[in-house]
Write a protein that holds these residues in place. Structure first.
Motif, PDB file in Angstrom:
ATOM      1  N   ILE A  16       0.861  -1.178   0.000  1.00  0.00           N
ATOM      2  CA  ILE A  16       0.000   0.000   0.000  1.00  0.00           C
ATOM      3  C   ILE A  16       0.904   1.237   0.000  1.00  0.00           C
ATOM      4  CG2 ILE A  16      -1.890   1.212   1.113  1.00  0.00           C
ATOM      5  CD1 ILE A  16      -1.031  -2.219   2.371  1.00  0.00           C
ATOM      6  N   LYS A  17       0.664   2.166  -0.943  1.00  0.00           N
ATOM      7  CA  LYS A  17       1.420   3.426  -0.986  1.00  0.00           C
ATOM      8  C   LYS A  17       0.511   4.526  -0.443  1.00  0.00           C
ATOM      9  CE  LYS A  17       4.210   4.396  -4.360  1.00  0.00           C
ATOM     10  NZ  LYS A  17       4.755   4.784  -5.703  1.00  0.00           N
ATOM     11  N   VAL A  18       0.993   5.207   0.645  1.00  0.00           N
ATOM     12  CA  VAL A  18       0.166   6.183   1.345  1.00  0.00           C
ATOM     13  C   VAL A  18       0.883   7.538   1.340  1.00  0.00           C
ATOM     14  CG1 VAL A  18      -0.994   6.751   3.498  1.00  0.00           C
ATOM     15  CG2 VAL A  18      -0.711   4.354   2.830  1.00  0.00           C
ATOM     16  N   VAL A  63      -4.358   0.647   7.285  1.00  0.00           N
ATOM     17  CA  VAL A  63      -3.173   1.508   7.306  1.00  0.00           C
ATOM     18  C   VAL A  63      -3.572   2.943   7.687  1.00  0.00           C
ATOM     19  CG1 VAL A  63      -1.331   2.506   5.921  1.00  0.00           C
ATOM     20  CG2 VAL A  63      -1.935   0.091   5.667  1.00  0.00           C
ATOM     21  N   LEU A  64      -4.622   3.476   7.083  1.00  0.00           N
ATOM     22  CA  LEU A  64      -5.087   4.823   7.408  1.00  0.00           C
ATOM     23  C   LEU A  64      -5.505   4.928   8.870  1.00  0.00           C
ATOM     24  CD1 LEU A  64      -7.192   5.603   4.191  1.00  0.00           C
ATOM     25  CD2 LEU A  64      -4.826   6.271   4.691  1.00  0.00           C
ATOM     26  N   THR A  65      -6.123   3.880   9.371  1.00  0.00           N
ATOM     27  CA  THR A  65      -6.545   3.875  10.775  1.00  0.00           C
ATOM     28  C   THR A  65      -5.334   3.924  11.692  1.00  0.00           C
ATOM     29  OG1 THR A  65      -8.542   2.622  10.224  1.00  0.00           O
ATOM     30  CG2 THR A  65      -7.821   2.585  12.515  1.00  0.00           C
ATOM     31  N   ALA A  66      -4.280   3.173  11.381  1.00  0.00           N
ATOM     32  CA  ALA A  66      -3.073   3.156  12.202  1.00  0.00           C
ATOM     33  C   ALA A  66      -2.425   4.555  12.221  1.00  0.00           C
ATOM     34  CB  ALA A  66      -2.096   2.119  11.671  1.00  0.00           C
ATOM     35  N   ILE A  67      -2.420   5.259  11.078  1.00  0.00           N
ATOM     36  CA  ILE A  67      -1.824   6.613  11.012  1.00  0.00           C
ATOM     37  C   ILE A  67      -2.608   7.561  11.911  1.00  0.00           C
ATOM     38  CG2 ILE A  67      -1.367   8.578   9.493  1.00  0.00           C
ATOM     39  CD1 ILE A  67      -0.925   6.520   7.225  1.00  0.00           C
ATOM     40  N   ARG A  68      -3.955   7.504  11.863  1.00  0.00           N
ATOM     41  CA  ARG A  68      -4.764   8.389  12.679  1.00  0.00           C
ATOM     42  C   ARG A  68      -4.589   8.089  14.172  1.00  0.00           C
ATOM     43  NH1 ARG A  68      -8.450   7.824   8.302  1.00  0.00           N
ATOM     44  NH2 ARG A  68      -9.472   6.047   9.340  1.00  0.00           N
ATOM     45  N   ARG A  69      -4.285   6.860  14.493  1.00  0.00           N
ATOM     46  CA  ARG A  69      -4.049   6.512  15.898  1.00  0.00           C
ATOM     47  C   ARG A  69      -2.788   7.204  16.440  1.00  0.00           C
ATOM     48  NH1 ARG A  69      -5.161  -0.066  15.974  1.00  0.00           N
ATOM     49  NH2 ARG A  69      -7.466   0.046  15.823  1.00  0.00           N
ATOM     50  N   THR A 102       4.842  13.406   2.822  1.00  0.00           N
ATOM     51  CA  THR A 102       5.632  12.177   2.854  1.00  0.00           C
ATOM     52  C   THR A 102       4.817  11.038   2.239  1.00  0.00           C
ATOM     53  OG1 THR A 102       6.747  12.877   4.881  1.00  0.00           O
ATOM     54  CG2 THR A 102       6.817  10.528   4.342  1.00  0.00           C
ATOM     55  N   ILE A 103       5.528  10.280   1.384  1.00  0.00           N
ATOM     56  CA  ILE A 103       4.899   9.104   0.777  1.00  0.00           C
ATOM     57  C   ILE A 103       5.634   7.859   1.271  1.00  0.00           C
ATOM     58  CG2 ILE A 103       4.396   7.916  -1.393  1.00  0.00           C
ATOM     59  CD1 ILE A 103       4.129  10.627  -2.735  1.00  0.00           C
ATOM     60  N   LEU A 104       4.871   6.930   1.855  1.00  0.00           N
ATOM     61  CA  LEU A 104       5.463   5.706   2.409  1.00  0.00           C
ATOM     62  C   LEU A 104       4.799   4.471   1.794  1.00  0.00           C
ATOM     63  CD1 LEU A 104       5.678   6.621   6.210  1.00  0.00           C
ATOM     64  CD2 LEU A 104       7.538   6.630   4.549  1.00  0.00           C
ATOM     65  N   ASN A 105       5.607   3.440   1.643  1.00  0.00           N
ATOM     66  CA  ASN A 105       5.088   2.143   1.181  1.00  0.00           C
ATOM     67  C   ASN A 105       5.023   1.181   2.374  1.00  0.00           C
ATOM     68  OD1 ASN A 105       4.835   2.812  -1.586  1.00  0.00           O
ATOM     69  ND2 ASN A 105       7.041   2.446  -1.894  1.00  0.00           N
ATOM     70  N   PHE A 106       3.885   0.570   2.532  1.00  0.00           N
ATOM     71  CA  PHE A 106       3.720  -0.443   3.599  1.00  0.00           C
ATOM     72  C   PHE A 106       3.527  -1.796   2.929  1.00  0.00           C
ATOM     73  CE2 PHE A 106       2.534   3.513   5.597  1.00  0.00           C
ATOM     74  CZ  PHE A 106       3.154   3.419   6.850  1.00  0.00           C
ATOM     75  N   ILE A 107       4.355  -2.785   3.324  1.00  0.00           N
ATOM     76  CA  ILE A 107       4.323  -4.116   2.724  1.00  0.00           C
ATOM     77  C   ILE A 107       3.973  -5.161   3.806  1.00  0.00           C
ATOM     78  CG2 ILE A 107       5.622  -5.861   1.415  1.00  0.00           C
ATOM     79  CD1 ILE A 107       7.436  -3.577   0.448  1.00  0.00           C
TER      80      ILE A 107
END
Length: 264
Positions: A192-194, A222-228, A253-258
């Motif tokens: 996922i690229k966020v 992933v979005l939920t974890a960032i808001r936490r 910032t753009i991050l990739n989560f694998i």
């Protein structure tokens, strides 16, 4: 009319009688004068001595002294006039030659000044071009030096930015992964690229999925974890110490989560 005719006849008759009387009187006087006998002609003899015919020298004619003096004076005046005209012509010739020499000298001096000025201008132009070339070379050397220095500074800044970015990115990733709860439908290898937007305080103000994994539940997790997490202290510290790097590299910032540690 008859009276007039008679008068005219009387006048004419009187005139005729008068003329006749005059003629008779003149003839009488002429006949009464004695006859003159002609005088005998005498021959006068003169003794002439015959001399031998010898050529005689012609005596010079007597010349009037006044006339001779006048002729001399006239000749002197004529010669003086000729001499005056000759001297005047010679003087004019000298003046013309002097004027010609003066003009030639002036022209030569003018050409010499122009040639000197041209040489001076050429010398100045040569010096100017030489100076410009030296300045250009100096600018190029300085520019090369400045560019090299800037490149070095940019390289250092880039290295520092990369290090700071890597450090901050790693901290952001670790904090998000620490609270990331992956759904049961997640599989290893899903990516996922966020995109995350920060403010200088380190707070997250926006999140977006740039490239989804194909699993909606995983993307939302992933979005939920960032808001936490919400606030990232490392981002705030970087914004205080390196605001330029924050603005250029971290604010967005753009991050990739694998997903890679799930048990299958």
């Amino acid at each position: 009319m008859n009276k007039g005719f008679y008068a005219l006849a009387i006048v004419v008759s009187l005139l005729l009688h008068g003329a006749l009387i005059t003629a008779i009187t003149y003839g009488w006087e002429a006949s009464s004068m004695p006859e003159r006998k002609p005088m005998p002609k005498f021959v006068q003899a003169k003794l002439v001595t015959i001399e031998a015919a010898t050529p005689q020298k012609k005596l010079p004619k007597k010349v009037d002294k006044v006339q001779q003096r006048a002729q001399r004076e006239a000749e002197q005046k004529r010669q003086a006039e000729v001499e005056r005209k000759r001297r005047a012509a010679l003087e004019r010739k000298k003046k013309l030659e002097a004027e010609k020499k003066r003009k030639a000298k002036v022209e030569a001096e003018r050409k010499a000044r122009e040639a000197k000025a041209q040489r001076e201008n050429e010398r100045k132009e040569k010096e100017r071009k030489k100076k410009e070339l030296q300045e250009q070379l100096e600018k190029e050397r300085q520019s090369s030096f400045d560019e090299a220095l800037e490149d070095e500074e940019d390289l250092l800044d880039a290295n520092e930015a990369q290090q700071a970015m890597a450090s901050v990115g790693q901290a952001i990733r670790q904090q998000i992964e620490a609270v990331w709860s992956r759904p049961p439908s997640a599989r290893n290898g899903m990516t996922i690229k966020v995109k995350i937007n920060f403010v200088p305080t380190g707070r997250v103000v926006a999140t977006n999925i740039v490239e989804g994994s194909g699993n909606t539940a995983l993307d939302r997790s992933v979005l939920t974890a960032i808001r936490r997490v919400e606030v990232f202290p490392e981002v705030a510290e970087l914004a205080r110490e390196e605001p330029t790097i924050f603005e250029r590299e971290v604010r967005t910032t753009i991050l990739n989560f694998i997903v890679e540690d799930l048990r299958q």
